[in-house]
Each structure stands twice: as structure tokens, then as C-alpha cells.
Scaffold this active site. Structure first.
Site, PDB file in Angstrom:
ATOM      1  N   ASP A  92      -7.728 -28.380  28.216  1.00 32.37           N
ATOM      2  CA  ASP A  92      -6.329 -28.239  28.600  1.00 32.37           C
ATOM      3  C   ASP A  92      -6.190 -27.883  30.085  1.00 32.37           C
ATOM      4  O   ASP A  92      -6.861 -26.967  30.581  1.00 32.37           O
ATOM      5  CB  ASP A  92      -5.686 -27.144  27.739  1.00 32.37           C
ATOM      6  CG  ASP A  92      -4.211 -26.961  28.036  1.00 32.37           C
ATOM      7  OD1 ASP A  92      -3.439 -27.915  27.813  1.00 32.37           O
ATOM      8  OD2 ASP A  92      -3.835 -25.870  28.509  1.00 32.37           O
ATOM      9  N   GLU A 142      -7.462 -32.774  30.739  1.00 32.35           N
ATOM     10  CA  GLU A 142      -6.068 -32.948  31.133  1.00 32.35           C
ATOM     11  C   GLU A 142      -5.956 -32.431  32.558  1.00 32.35           C
ATOM     12  O   GLU A 142      -6.256 -31.267  32.822  1.00 32.35           O
ATOM     13  CB  GLU A 142      -5.117 -32.161  30.233  1.00 32.35           C
ATOM     14  CG  GLU A 142      -3.668 -32.326  30.660  1.00 32.35           C
ATOM     15  CD  GLU A 142      -2.737 -31.229  30.155  1.00 32.35           C
ATOM     16  OE1 GLU A 142      -1.514 -31.441  30.183  1.00 32.35           O
ATOM     17  OE2 GLU A 142      -3.226 -30.157  29.743  1.00 32.35           O
ATOM     18  N   PHE A 192       0.194 -43.280  34.078  1.00 31.38           N
ATOM     19  CA  PHE A 192       0.463 -44.439  33.216  1.00 31.38           C
ATOM     20  C   PHE A 192       1.596 -44.112  32.249  1.00 31.38           C
ATOM     21  O   PHE A 192       2.514 -44.923  32.050  1.00 31.38           O
ATOM     22  CB  PHE A 192      -0.796 -44.830  32.449  1.00 31.38           C
ATOM     23  CG  PHE A 192      -0.567 -45.888  31.397  1.00 31.38           C
ATOM     24  CD1 PHE A 192      -0.418 -47.212  31.749  1.00 31.38           C
ATOM     25  CD2 PHE A 192      -0.475 -45.546  30.053  1.00 31.38           C
ATOM     26  CE1 PHE A 192      -0.180 -48.193  30.794  1.00 31.38           C
ATOM     27  CE2 PHE A 192      -0.244 -46.510  29.085  1.00 31.38           C
ATOM     28  CZ  PHE A 192      -0.098 -47.835  29.452  1.00 31.38           C
ATOM     29  N   HIS A 225       4.040 -41.916  32.641  1.00 37.30           N
ATOM     30  CA  HIS A 225       5.319 -41.783  33.332  1.00 37.30           C
ATOM     31  C   HIS A 225       5.895 -43.151  33.702  1.00 37.30           C
ATOM     32  O   HIS A 225       7.110 -43.380  33.579  1.00 37.30           O
ATOM     33  CB  HIS A 225       5.154 -40.942  34.602  1.00 37.30           C
ATOM     34  CG  HIS A 225       4.691 -39.532  34.344  1.00 37.30           C
ATOM     35  ND1 HIS A 225       4.720 -38.953  33.104  1.00 37.30           N
ATOM     36  CD2 HIS A 225       4.197 -38.590  35.195  1.00 37.30           C
ATOM     37  CE1 HIS A 225       4.267 -37.708  33.190  1.00 37.30           C
ATOM     38  NE2 HIS A 225       3.940 -37.470  34.430  1.00 37.30           N
ATOM     39  N   ASP A 231       2.844 -32.920  24.696  1.00 37.11           N
ATOM     40  CA  ASP A 231       3.523 -32.403  25.881  1.00 37.11           C
ATOM     41  C   ASP A 231       4.787 -33.193  26.188  1.00 37.11           C
ATOM     42  O   ASP A 231       5.853 -32.622  26.428  1.00 37.11           O
ATOM     43  CB  ASP A 231       2.588 -32.492  27.098  1.00 37.11           C
ATOM     44  CG  ASP A 231       1.776 -31.227  27.302  1.00 37.11           C
ATOM     45  OD1 ASP A 231       2.251 -30.145  26.911  1.00 37.11           O
ATOM     46  OD2 ASP A 231       0.666 -31.321  27.837  1.00 37.11           O
ATOM     47  N   GLY A 285       7.229 -32.546  23.077  1.00 33.01           N
ATOM     48  CA  GLY A 285       7.590 -31.162  22.796  1.00 33.01           C
ATOM     49  C   GLY A 285       8.179 -30.417  23.959  1.00 33.01           C
ATOM     50  O   GLY A 285       8.910 -29.434  23.757  1.00 33.01           O
TER      51      GLY A 285
END
Length: 583
Positions: free
Chosen positions: A244, A281, A308, A310, A379, A382
């Protein structure tokens, strides 16, 4: 049994085991460590007493049966009756499926999720990527405020529940990847500061003091995180870890922690005789993250590609707020760039950051599978005010286009649970903090954050309301109903194509060719002899493919093969995959 704990600032430490107290002695050769021998068996409760305080859970606890604030329990990993051997599954050629145990089913347990694994095997995915499963306060939550990074959340089923899930996944031929959080630990139930300098004020993060990777005492903290990562892969037979927000790991040492970790994982892979991998990430858009160590990179095996996502999101939705602004100026051009050059920001100006951002990927030396491509993640759903999926606003045709771009695109595809049938259930931010002050801080903070973006506070779901979690659980009746069944069949068809057409797993990014029309809203890309064509517009499109001899391998709507002159007619909000005639 040998009990050891690192408490470098303590004057005395004792082990509290099943009601009995055992004084611990300083380790003879490891400064700051304390140890003692005591008879113990699987399930025995214990804790450490530092300088006469209350018993605290073991920083390296393998099990927290009463939650983060309770005593630890001994776990005998060798006693689990594994039913199957496992040779592993590599990341190259994979299709990942991100899954949250607490909302994949209403029951929210490993065993309930395992009962649904046949669905994933039939879908054709290769790996299940579990969101974090370390203990956290309460019963329900995302898992990113977890503590005890060696243990498993008890309400999910604890250590044995996770092992049963992994064993069942392997029986279906599915690898298992786990999301781990090294950049912070939750504010509630975090007892590490009582033991030593696990955190440092040298750096600050959105969660407070940074995890200590480079200040005094950081050798032991780095070993703590590294060894916990190896334990997941070894003791639970996992295939990989998703790391993360590695951009939030502040580390100024000459040997970066991530390089140290990737080296250790590669060594463990050789020892175990099966492939293991790490997926980062990172929002840095930095190819250094996944470059091999021999090329002075960190040696991680892959990274998420938010650029990619976005570009795809803006092309599909037209949204332009926040970090979508740069991509929304010409969304199809942005999508074309990310399909061929990986990052949109590769040394370009980012208006969201107010500075130049990213670095160009060397496409001749970097295989495509090192980057994950996706239309939706936990992400990106949520962290929206209402937790709304793409299916809340897009037509089934546009959902099909998104699937085609991800599943026939050059990168390792990743799906978010329920995406494959266009689930209408939202996935919202939910917590279950027992501490009323923390619960209220989370509630008001969430609402104020979105109020600043124009949302009425009363419209933002209360994270502490049990109904918020309940709304976020998948509805397993949906896949059998329309239009969900049709979307699900489309995902299965595309994944099958990816598995059977070598061009769709070709690692050569430089070979990807894209043509698009921003105004007409169509885009086509070619990978070897395979062409993917999408029409995101509301009108039929006539797309020039050049003279070819193509046939339709798959299409969302019925279409005719391309005309001999190269023109291909595609209905609005639709897509098709083409291959050479006779193939």
C-alpha cells in the site's frame, strides 16, 4: 518455547503467559532484545509487561483473538492440515481480482468467501487479491487502519480461516495476493510505541509520525516489516503481496527498504521453489519502482498504473474534478498515451500537483505485465462521497467498453469485486471504531472533506452506521439477472480471449499502436494481429482500419466484419475485438 521481544528502552520486561509471570533477560548478543523460555501450546494467551505496566500484545503477534487491545495467542503454523500442494502462479499472464473479505459476502468471513471461489475460477481470473486482513478495531472496516502486521483479523476467521481460504483458492487453481500496509498503523490498538522507536517525528505523513525506516532504531523496524512480509508468503502460502502507498514510506538510507524487501522475497522464492511477487501502489509515476535491481531499480515486480485508470475514467464519464483535470482536457488522447507509454505524467506538468511529475518508461526494456491496468479499484470507488461504481451512471455498453480496454490492453488486468457483472451495490467507506471519540472524528472528518467539494454533509454516508457496510456487500442474486448476466458473459468472453490469444499477453509495450478520434469518441488499438475497437460516443461510428482481412472475435453488439476497404461500423457505446480471418 522461546519468547523474544524488542524493547530497547525498557529497564525490565516480563512475559505474562496464561496467568503466570516469567521475568525476561536481556538477549546476550542482540541489543534491545529480551527473551525467556516457557512451556506453551497453540492457543495459549500471552502478553508482555514493560517496566511494570499492563500486559500488552506481542508486536509480532500471530493472533489477536480478542482484538488489537487483547492478549496475543500462540499459533502453531506447522499444525495446520494443508490439503493441497501448490507450485505457484506467476504474475506474467495474470488477471487479478481485488476482493474485500468483509463485503464479498454478507457473512464477511474467509469461509463464506471461499464458498464463492468457483465463480472466480469460471470467470477466468488467475489471482485473488485480498484487501488487508490484519486486526483492526471492531468487526467491520476496510482494513487500512490495521495493527499487528503479523496477525489475521479474528472476525474474518483468524489465521486458520485465512489458511482454509488459501487452500480452497489453490484447489481452484487461483493464486492469492495480500494487500499489506507498511506506511502506517491504525490509531486505535497500536501499542508499538510502548516497546520502541517504531515511529519517528523526522518525517510526517497524513497519519502522523512516519514509520521509522531511517532514524535511530530503524534497523529493527525494517526487519520487523520485512520479516512480517516473508511470513505471509511462507506461513500462508501466498503468491504475492500488494504494498500500500509506497510513496508514503519515507526512507533516506542508501539501501532503500523496498529494495531490501524485493531482494528478500526473491531469495525466499528460490528457497520455496515457487514464484513470488510484489506489487506496489505508488503515485510517483516512476519506472525506478519496478526496474530490476541490476538496473539500479527497486526490483519490485509490478506497480498499479493510476494514470491509465484516470484516463479511462475521464473518457468514460467526462469527470474533470481534482486529479482528473489533466486527463479530461483530451481524454482519448490521454488514454492513447497511457496505452502506449504507460504513464500520462512522464515528466509533464500536473495541474493537480502544481508541478512537473513522473518519468518516462523505457518501453524497450520494461515488460507490460509490470504495470496493472484497471477501470475500478477499492480506492477509486470507496473514496468517492457515495462510493458509487461506474455502473451507477454508465450504460452496460460503456461498461463493456471499459472491460475491453482493460482485458485486451497491454497491462496486467485487475478487476474489483462485482465489476464483472456491473454490480449496482455501492462500495462505501465504513468503520467500526469502538472508541466514541475516534468514531466521531472519522464521521465528521469524512463529511467535512466532501462538504468542501460541494456535498451536503447529510448526504455523505456515516462510516460508523452498520447500514453503510451492509449497502456495500455484494448482491449475489444480481449475476443471474439482466443486464448483469450479459455483462458477466462479456467479461468471461474477454478473459478467455486473453488466455487463448498470445498477442494479448505480449509484453512489448512499444508494439502497441493506437488511433483515436477525440470528437467522434472512438479509439482503436492493435496488439499483434488483434485489434480492439471502442465507440464511446452516442452515435454510430465509421472507423477506418486500413485495408485488412479481419474477422470479429467478440463484440458487445452484433456487428458486420470490416468492409474490404477497411471501414468498420460500430454502434454507439459499443466495442469489438477483431482478429485475422481464418484464425
Amino acid at each position: 518455547m522461546l519468547f523474544e521481544v524488542w524493547a530497547p528502552q525498557a529497564d525490565r520486561v516480563a512475559l505474562k503467559l496464561e496467568g503466570a509471570t516469567h521475568d525476561m533477560e536481556p538477549h546476550p548478543v542482540r541489543p534491545g532484545w529480551w527473551l525467556t523460555e516457557a512451556g506453551a501450546r497453540d492457543g495459549d494467551r500471552y502478553g508482555y509487561v514493560v517496566d511494570g505496566g499492563h500486559p500488552l500484545p506481542d508486536p509480532r503477534s500471530r493472533r489477536q483473538p480478542d482484538g488489537p487491545d487483547g492478549l496475543s495467542a500462540v499459533v502453531d503454523h506447522d499444525g495446520f492440515p494443508w490439503q493441497r500442494s501448490w507450485e505457484g502462479r506467476r504474475l506474467s499472464g495474470a488477471v487479478l481480482y481485488e476482493l474485500h473479505i468483509g463485503t464479498y459476502t454478507d457473512a464477511g468471513t474467509f469461509d463464506a468467501a471461499a464458498a464463492r471461489l468457483a465463480h472466480l475460477a469460471e470467470l477466468g481470473v488467475t489471482h485473488v487479491e485480498l484487501m488487508p486482513v490484519c486486526p483492526f478495531p471492531g468487526r467491520h472496516g476496510w482494513g487500512y487502519d490495521g495493527v499487528a502486521p503479523w496477525a489475521v483479523h479474528e472476525p474474518y476467521g483468524g489465521p486458520e480461516g485465512l489458511k482454509r481460504f488459501v487452500d480452497a483458492a489453490h484447489a481452484h487453481g487461483l493464486g492469492v495476493v495480500l494487500d499489506v500496509v507498511h506506511n502506517h498503523l491504525g490509531p486505535s490498538g497500536n501499542h508499538l510505541p510502548a516497546f520502541g522507536p517504531y515511529f519517528t517525528d523526522t518525517h510526517h505523513t497524513p497519519w502522523g509520525a512516519a514509520v521509522n525506516l531511517d532514524a535511530p532504531g530503524s534497523d529493527e523496524v525494517r526487519a520487523y516489516l520485512l520479516e512480517s512480509a516473508l511470513a505471509w508468503l511462507r506461513d500462508y502460502r501466498l503468491d504475492g503481496l500488494r504494498l500500500d502507498a509506497v510513496h508514503a514510506l519515507f526512507d533516506t538510507r542508501a539501501l532503500p527498504f523496498l529494495e531490501e524487501l524485493s531482494t528478500a522475497v526473491d531469495v525466499l522464492s528460490v528457497q520455496l521453489g515457487r514464484p513470488l511477487f510484489l506489487v506496489a501502489e505508488s503515485d510517483r509515476c516512476d519506472p525506478h519502482t519496478t526496474a530490476p535491481r541490476a538496473q539500479s531499480g527497486l526490483g519490485l515486480h509490478a506497480q498499479w498504473n493510476d494514470d491509465f485508470h484516470h484516463a479511462l475514467h475521464t473518457a468514460l464519464t467526462g469527470e474533470s474534478q481534482g486529479y482528473y483535470a489533466d486527463f479530461a482536457r483530451a481524454p482519448l488522447a490521454a488514454l492513447a498515451k497511457t496505452l502506449t507509454r504507460v504513464f500520462f505524467h512522464d515528466g509533464t506538468y500536473s495541474s493537480f500537483r502544481g508541478r512537473t511529475h513522473g518519468r518516462r518508461v523505457d518501453r524497450t526494456r520494461t515488460p507490460a505485465h509490470r504495470f496493472l491496468g484497471y477501470a475500478q479499484t477499492h480506492d477509486q470507488i470507496g473514496n468517492r462521497a457515495l462510493g458509487d461504481r461506474l455502473s451507477a451512471t454508465l450504460s452496460p455498453g460503456l461498461l463493456a467498453c471499459a472491460a475491453a480496454l482493460v482485458l485486451t490492453g497491454p497491462y496486467t488486468p485487475m478487476l474489483f469485486m462485482g465489476e464483472e457483472w456491473g454490480a449496482r451495490t455501492p462500495w462505501q467507506y465504513f468503520t467500526d471504531h469502538p472508541d466514541p471519540e475516534l468514531a466521531e472524528a472519522v464521521r465528521t472528518g469524512r463529511r467535512r472533506e466532501f462538504a468542501a467539494h460541494g456535498w451536503a454533509e447529510e448526504d455523505v454516508p456515516d462510516p460508523q452506521d452498520p447500514a453503510t457496510r451492509a449497502r456495500s456487500c455484494l448482491d449475489w442474486d444480481e449475476p443471474g439477472k439482466e443486464p448483469h448476466a450479459r455483462v458477466l458473459a462479456w467479461y468471461r468472453e474477454l478473459i478467455a480471449l486473453r488466455r487463448t490469444r498470445p498477442d494479448l499477453t505480449d509484453p512489448d509495450i512499444a508494439a502497441v499502436k493506437v488511433v483515436h478520434d477525440e470528437e467522434a469518441r472512438w479509439l482503436t488499438f492493435r496488439r499483434g494481429d488483434i485489434r480492439t475497437v471502442v465507440n464511446l460516443g452516442k452515435e454510430p461510428a465509421v472507423i477506418p482500419l486500413g485495408r485488412n482481412n479481419c474477422r470479429v472475435l467478440a463484440s458487445w453488439e452484433p456487428v458486420q466484419p470490416p468492409h474490404p476497404d477497411g471501414e468498420f461500423r460500430l454502434p454507439p457505446e459499443s466495442c469489438a475485438v477483431l482478429g485475422p480471418a481464418g484464425s
